[in-house]
Design an enzyme around this catalytic site. Structure first.
Site, short mmCIF file in Angstrom:
data_model
loop_
_atom_site.label_atom_id
_atom_site.label_comp_id
_atom_site.label_asym_id
_atom_site.label_seq_id
_atom_site.Cartn_x
_atom_site.Cartn_y
_atom_site.Cartn_z
CG ASP A 26 -1.79 -0.84 0.84
OD1 ASP A 26 -2.66 -1.00 -0.38
OD2 ASP A 26 -2.46 -1.47 2.29
CG HIS A 57 -3.37 -0.83 -3.66
ND1 HIS A 57 -3.90 -0.77 -2.49
CD2 HIS A 57 -4.02 0.56 -4.35
CE1 HIS A 57 -5.31 0.08 -2.51
NE2 HIS A 57 -5.12 0.25 -3.67
N GLY A 134 -7.44 3.35 2.86
CA GLY A 134 -6.89 4.50 3.45
C GLY A 134 -7.59 4.83 4.66
CG ASP A 167 -6.85 -3.30 -0.47
OD1 ASP A 167 -6.60 -4.34 -0.03
OD2 ASP A 167 -6.16 -3.09 -1.25
#
Length: 191
Positions: A26, A57, A134, A167
């Site tokens: 991430d 990502h 996030g 995800d």
């Protein structure tokens, strides 16, 4: 990879590398998403230490500016978000492929699959976010399961061969995941 214990990173990276199909990294800029994540330096440090392909990502506002950086750092997959490349999606996807990487795309829960319809044949991976990107600690948005089912159907109908990733993975996802993964070649990412 962002969930690893920094004081036990080496051991955990070895375990993840041995047991994973790819390493989901991430990358967060604090702008596109309200949190920060690792950068290209992290991938570069792992590049010669892992055998599993790394997926960058990109949860960042202007991913086009960093494609080359993450390709050089060792990303096998580069996965920006749809809403960050909507004005130049074809250019961005083609650039990822020109750099020798596999092209992915990530869709937030509220983004419809129709958004990627025209460039879906170019993709190697589609990441369906099952929570808003996030932000830690969210419950899974169960409507995203229908999006995954619909994407599986589209892939079959069009005869395409891209990986589908959900995800993040979460402990409150129902048990259908195991069956769904086996039947449809879907990967559920780390929490």
């Amino acid at each position: 990879m962002g969930c690893c214990d920094l004081f036990d990173m080496e051991r955990q990276v070895r375990i993840i590398d041995e047991k994973s199909d790819f390493l989901h990294m991430d990358i967060k800029d604090g702008v596109y998403v309200p949190s920060f994540g690792i950068g290209s330096e992290f991938l570069a440090a792992l590049k010669d230490k892992v055998s599993t392909p790394m997926d960058a990502h990109l949860m960042i506002k202007h991913p086009q500016q960093y494609l080359e950086t993450f390709a050089k750092a060792g990303a096998a997959y580069i996965t920006p978000h749809t809403d960050c490349i909507e004005g130049d999606a074809f250019v961005t996807i083609n650039k990822i492929k020109e750099l020798g990487c596999k092209a992915g795309i990530a869709l937030n829960p509220s983004v419809p699959l129709e958004t990627i319809e025209y460039y879906l044949p170019l993709l190697d991976k589609v990441t369906i976010m099952i929570v808003d990107a996030g932000i830690s600690g969210q419950k899974v948005i169960e409507q995203t399961y229908d999006k995954i089912r619909k994407l599986v159907k589209i892939r079959e109908e069009k005869g395409l061969d891209f990986l589908i990733e959900a995800d993040p993975i979460s402990l409150d996802i129902p048990s259908f995941i195991e069956r769904f993964e086996a039947e449809n070649h879907i990967t559920f990412g780390p929490e």
